[in-house]
Design a protein around this motif. Sequence first.
Motif, PDB file in Angstrom:
ATOM      1  N   ILE A 105     106.555  31.694 -28.376  1.00  0.00           N
ATOM      2  CA  ILE A 105     106.546  33.195 -28.539  1.00  0.00           C
ATOM      3  C   ILE A 105     107.170  34.008 -27.458  1.00  0.00           C
ATOM      4  O   ILE A 105     108.127  34.728 -27.692  1.00  0.00           O
ATOM      5  CB  ILE A 105     105.177  33.580 -28.823  1.00  0.00           C
ATOM      6  CG1 ILE A 105     104.509  33.226 -30.193  1.00  0.00           C
ATOM      7  CG2 ILE A 105     104.940  35.199 -28.970  1.00  0.00           C
ATOM      8  CD1 ILE A 105     103.076  33.330 -30.412  1.00  0.00           C
ATOM      9  N   GLU A 106     106.950  33.388 -26.286  1.00  0.00           N
ATOM     10  CA  GLU A 106     107.520  34.181 -25.107  1.00  0.00           C
ATOM     11  C   GLU A 106     108.848  34.189 -25.093  1.00  0.00           C
ATOM     12  O   GLU A 106     109.609  35.028 -24.810  1.00  0.00           O
ATOM     13  CB  GLU A 106     106.971  33.794 -23.908  1.00  0.00           C
ATOM     14  CG  GLU A 106     105.521  33.966 -23.577  1.00  0.00           C
ATOM     15  CD  GLU A 106     105.163  33.817 -22.044  1.00  0.00           C
ATOM     16  OE1 GLU A 106     104.389  35.125 -21.591  1.00  0.00           O
ATOM     17  OE2 GLU A 106     105.732  32.971 -21.290  1.00  0.00           O
ATOM     18  N   VAL A 163     106.094  44.316 -30.247  1.00  0.00           N
ATOM     19  CA  VAL A 163     106.202  43.041 -29.578  1.00  0.00           C
ATOM     20  C   VAL A 163     105.692  43.200 -28.020  1.00  0.00           C
ATOM     21  O   VAL A 163     105.183  42.377 -27.523  1.00  0.00           O
ATOM     22  CB  VAL A 163     107.655  42.693 -29.644  1.00  0.00           C
ATOM     23  CG1 VAL A 163     108.138  41.922 -28.576  1.00  0.00           C
ATOM     24  CG2 VAL A 163     108.038  42.305 -31.050  1.00  0.00           C
ATOM     25  N   ILE A 175     110.435  36.676 -27.307  1.00  0.00           N
ATOM     26  CA  ILE A 175     110.596  37.962 -27.131  1.00  0.00           C
ATOM     27  C   ILE A 175     111.503  38.191 -25.928  1.00  0.00           C
ATOM     28  O   ILE A 175     112.421  39.217 -25.973  1.00  0.00           O
ATOM     29  CB  ILE A 175     109.128  38.431 -26.529  1.00  0.00           C
ATOM     30  CG1 ILE A 175     107.945  38.309 -27.691  1.00  0.00           C
ATOM     31  CG2 ILE A 175     109.116  39.942 -25.952  1.00  0.00           C
ATOM     32  CD1 ILE A 175     106.411  38.547 -27.372  1.00  0.00           C
ATOM     33  N   THR A 211     103.370  26.471 -28.373  1.00  0.00           N
ATOM     34  CA  THR A 211     103.720  27.772 -29.428  1.00  0.00           C
ATOM     35  C   THR A 211     103.714  28.923 -28.457  1.00  0.00           C
ATOM     36  O   THR A 211     104.484  30.139 -28.791  1.00  0.00           O
ATOM     37  CB  THR A 211     102.395  27.771 -30.389  1.00  0.00           C
ATOM     38  OG1 THR A 211     102.266  26.531 -30.911  1.00  0.00           O
ATOM     39  CG2 THR A 211     102.614  28.806 -31.436  1.00  0.00           C
ATOM     40  N   LEU A 212     102.804  29.247 -27.561  1.00  0.00           N
ATOM     41  CA  LEU A 212     102.788  30.471 -26.717  1.00  0.00           C
ATOM     42  C   LEU A 212     104.034  30.532 -25.970  1.00  0.00           C
ATOM     43  O   LEU A 212     104.761  31.557 -26.028  1.00  0.00           O
ATOM     44  CB  LEU A 212     101.770  30.484 -25.767  1.00  0.00           C
ATOM     45  CG  LEU A 212     100.411  30.562 -26.404  1.00  0.00           C
ATOM     46  CD1 LEU A 212      99.021  30.322 -25.502  1.00  0.00           C
ATOM     47  CD2 LEU A 212     100.139  32.187 -27.014  1.00  0.00           C
ATOM     48  N   LYS A 252     101.086  25.630 -35.704  1.00  0.00           N
ATOM     49  CA  LYS A 252      99.918  25.185 -36.794  1.00  0.00           C
ATOM     50  C   LYS A 252     100.634  23.953 -37.741  1.00  0.00           C
ATOM     51  O   LYS A 252      99.547  23.177 -37.840  1.00  0.00           O
ATOM     52  CB  LYS A 252      99.460  26.301 -37.519  1.00  0.00           C
ATOM     53  CG  LYS A 252      98.597  27.346 -37.018  1.00  0.00           C
ATOM     54  CD  LYS A 252      97.990  28.214 -38.033  1.00  0.00           C
ATOM     55  CE  LYS A 252      96.749  29.688 -37.212  1.00  0.00           C
ATOM     56  NZ  LYS A 252      96.421  30.089 -38.460  1.00  0.00           N
ATOM     57  N   GLY A 276     100.100  25.349 -26.030  1.00  0.00           N
ATOM     58  CA  GLY A 276     100.680  26.087 -25.091  1.00  0.00           C
ATOM     59  C   GLY A 276     102.351  26.103 -25.524  1.00  0.00           C
ATOM     60  O   GLY A 276     102.910  27.174 -25.039  1.00  0.00           O
ATOM     61  N   ILE A 295     107.311  36.421 -35.400  1.00  0.00           N
ATOM     62  CA  ILE A 295     106.371  35.747 -34.399  1.00  0.00           C
ATOM     63  C   ILE A 295     105.322  35.176 -35.286  1.00  0.00           C
ATOM     64  O   ILE A 295     104.829  33.994 -34.919  1.00  0.00           O
ATOM     65  CB  ILE A 295     105.712  37.072 -33.558  1.00  0.00           C
ATOM     66  CG1 ILE A 295     106.745  37.306 -32.486  1.00  0.00           C
ATOM     67  CG2 ILE A 295     104.380  36.572 -32.822  1.00  0.00           C
ATOM     68  CD1 ILE A 295     106.470  38.504 -31.669  1.00  0.00           C
ATOM     69  N   GLN A 296     104.867  35.598 -36.261  1.00  0.00           N
ATOM     70  CA  GLN A 296     103.872  35.034 -37.250  1.00  0.00           C
ATOM     71  C   GLN A 296     104.449  33.449 -37.589  1.00  0.00           C
ATOM     72  O   GLN A 296     103.836  32.596 -37.853  1.00  0.00           O
ATOM     73  CB  GLN A 296     103.306  35.814 -38.359  1.00  0.00           C
ATOM     74  CG  GLN A 296     102.167  35.085 -39.352  1.00  0.00           C
ATOM     75  CD  GLN A 296     101.087  34.981 -38.647  1.00  0.00           C
ATOM     76  OE1 GLN A 296     100.365  35.771 -38.051  1.00  0.00           O
ATOM     77  NE2 GLN A 296     100.736  33.654 -38.566  1.00  0.00           N
ATOM     78  N   ILE A 310     103.969  31.147 -35.051  1.00  0.00           N
ATOM     79  CA  ILE A 310     102.548  30.739 -35.091  1.00  0.00           C
ATOM     80  C   ILE A 310     102.261  29.772 -36.058  1.00  0.00           C
ATOM     81  O   ILE A 310     101.866  28.447 -35.865  1.00  0.00           O
ATOM     82  CB  ILE A 310     101.641  31.776 -34.898  1.00  0.00           C
ATOM     83  CG1 ILE A 310     101.573  32.549 -33.860  1.00  0.00           C
ATOM     84  CG2 ILE A 310     100.049  31.328 -35.234  1.00  0.00           C
ATOM     85  CD1 ILE A 310     100.618  33.752 -33.862  1.00  0.00           C
ATOM     86  N   LEU A 340      91.631  23.681 -36.277  1.00  0.00           N
ATOM     87  CA  LEU A 340      92.795  23.191 -35.838  1.00  0.00           C
ATOM     88  C   LEU A 340      93.185  23.420 -34.373  1.00  0.00           C
ATOM     89  O   LEU A 340      93.865  22.605 -33.718  1.00  0.00           O
ATOM     90  CB  LEU A 340      93.955  24.191 -36.699  1.00  0.00           C
ATOM     91  CG  LEU A 340      95.186  23.733 -37.102  1.00  0.00           C
ATOM     92  CD1 LEU A 340      95.344  22.440 -37.671  1.00  0.00           C
ATOM     93  CD2 LEU A 340      95.959  24.709 -37.932  1.00  0.00           C
ATOM     94  N   GLY A 359     112.810  41.922 -26.599  1.00  0.00           N
ATOM     95  CA  GLY A 359     111.755  42.618 -27.620  1.00  0.00           C
ATOM     96  C   GLY A 359     112.220  42.892 -29.029  1.00  0.00           C
ATOM     97  O   GLY A 359     111.359  43.906 -29.713  1.00  0.00           O
ATOM     98  N   LYS A 404      93.855  29.090 -24.831  1.00  0.00           N
ATOM     99  CA  LYS A 404      95.055  28.786 -25.612  1.00  0.00           C
ATOM    100  C   LYS A 404      95.063  29.267 -27.157  1.00  0.00           C
ATOM    101  O   LYS A 404      95.549  29.981 -27.600  1.00  0.00           O
ATOM    102  CB  LYS A 404      96.008  27.730 -25.379  1.00  0.00           C
ATOM    103  CG  LYS A 404      96.343  27.662 -23.827  1.00  0.00           C
ATOM    104  CD  LYS A 404      96.997  26.472 -23.474  1.00  0.00           C
ATOM    105  CE  LYS A 404      96.080  25.261 -23.355  1.00  0.00           C
ATOM    106  NZ  LYS A 404      96.591  23.902 -23.044  1.00  0.00           N
ATOM    107  N   VAL A 450     112.637  40.729 -31.602  1.00  0.00           N
ATOM    108  CA  VAL A 450     112.062  40.127 -32.700  1.00  0.00           C
ATOM    109  C   VAL A 450     111.005  40.418 -33.341  1.00  0.00           C
ATOM    110  O   VAL A 450     110.419  41.237 -33.139  1.00  0.00           O
ATOM    111  CB  VAL A 450     111.554  38.566 -31.873  1.00  0.00           C
ATOM    112  CG1 VAL A 450     110.279  38.957 -30.929  1.00  0.00           C
ATOM    113  CG2 VAL A 450     111.027  37.490 -32.938  1.00  0.00           C
ATOM    114  N   SER A 451     110.988  40.135 -34.757  1.00  0.00           N
ATOM    115  CA  SER A 451     109.861  40.972 -35.564  1.00  0.00           C
ATOM    116  C   SER A 451     108.703  40.538 -35.542  1.00  0.00           C
ATOM    117  O   SER A 451     108.638  39.098 -35.162  1.00  0.00           O
ATOM    118  CB  SER A 451     110.421  41.015 -36.897  1.00  0.00           C
ATOM    119  OG  SER A 451     110.211  39.782 -37.582  1.00  0.00           O
ATOM    120  N   VAL A 452     107.624  40.935 -35.814  1.00  0.00           N
ATOM    121  CA  VAL A 452     106.186  40.558 -36.252  1.00  0.00           C
ATOM    122  C   VAL A 452     106.036  39.313 -36.939  1.00  0.00           C
ATOM    123  O   VAL A 452     105.335  38.575 -36.887  1.00  0.00           O
ATOM    124  CB  VAL A 452     105.255  41.634 -36.113  1.00  0.00           C
ATOM    125  CG1 VAL A 452     103.855  41.034 -36.803  1.00  0.00           C
ATOM    126  CG2 VAL A 452     105.091  42.522 -34.973  1.00  0.00           C
TER     127      VAL A 452
END
Lengths: 232, 232
Positions: free
Chosen positions: A67-68, B80, A71, A63-64, A91, A61, A83-84, A87, B54, A76, B60, A78-80
Amino acid sequence: MIDMVGLDGDDTLWHSESHFVVTEDALADLLSPYAEPTDLRLRMLATERRNLALFGYGVKGFTLSMIETAIEVSNGQVSVAEIQAIIDAGKGLLAHPVELLDGVTEAIDALSGRVRLVVITKGDLFHQESKAAASGLVDRVEGIEIVAEKDIATYRRILARHAVAPDRFLMVGNSVRSDILPVLELGSHAAHVPYHVTWEVEVVEPPDVGHERFRALTSLRDLPALLDELGA
Amino acid sequence: MIDMVGLDGDDTLWHSESHFVVTEDALADLLSPYAEPTDLRLRMLATERRNLALFGYGVKGFTLSMIETAIEVSNGQVSVAEIQAIIDAGKGLLAHPVELLDGVTEAIDALSGRVRLVVITKGDLFHQESKAAASGLVDRVEGIEIVAEKDIATYRRILARHAVAPDRFLMVGNSVRSDILPVLELGSHAAHVPYHVTWEVEVVEPPDVGHERFRALTSLRDLPALLDELGA
């Protein structure tokens, strides 16, 4: 007399919040083109609070929510790839080795056989089980209780399951909101062991130090002496 | 003689996988500029399998895997706004109302007072607790056991906690891998009630229908008759 001691996991037995802080610092660096660090932290906290009722606690949660927030603060932009990177940071938190706090092993050794021990920890079931297993403490306690929220109903259920009367239970942890206040309200004993950082959502006023069933400790090393005093 | 019946949650008591399928279909639509639907599903499954150790189970982790898959199949070209749409789809899954399967309420009514009932469900603690609460079934069962993995050790721990001998326990669920095989191996009884879709990760060969402690049912409505036969 104390029959059973409940030990909080995150930031009481093993480090957790300090890893989140490092990750949030990295997020602030990553998003520095879009937001000032202080503003970012406030926006992140607002996202976390907003998502808590849907996500509950834990790294996925978090991590999500990162990301939000990315953004949002970047409108909007932020680059992909960024975002990776977020994530991957999540991890990294999930895969982080478990690091016990100083004195934990000695304290548990000193209590073993003297009083029943259970770990009572809040958050993501899968991650908490992984951390408990990696802590090496599982075989030295009677049980690991992983719960979604530490409220009075949760503690009451755990005490019933272990057949322990409220006044013979002592909870030990770093969160006043989760480890102390509901336990005192139930009629049990509570000992606060502060951690050097506290997640903003967990911050509440501590109980009156004059409360007869509350103790403020500086470390888990003080626990055997507290049990001498309370009886165990 | 059966003393306790374990009931799986997702896709046995309430709909779950069908909601994931709808969400994956929406993901396929969203990412149709980047990937064919069939290829997308294979890539998504590969991401989920890779992340399972993981993330564990639940919405989620599924949402994070959707985002990773979107980045992968689009070679970083996903927008995005599309990533935010994926997060919103994950939130939609978490907020989805609980829908009981046909016949569940009647079956539980028919079993109440006749045999001990526990819900044994796998996945995200917070979401499963929310679903159990929303199901209206909590007060009609002895307990809700939310576990990270349904393996033999998990079932052994649950039976010990409820003081039930393996040969007096019947597990009922839709997943052969999680609800049937480990239970039979433990020496308990198992009844399979198929759901119309099964997540690929859960698909394994069913046991021999000749197994003396295994039954294939078509619906939870068949459960009272099975208990007549086994004794309860």
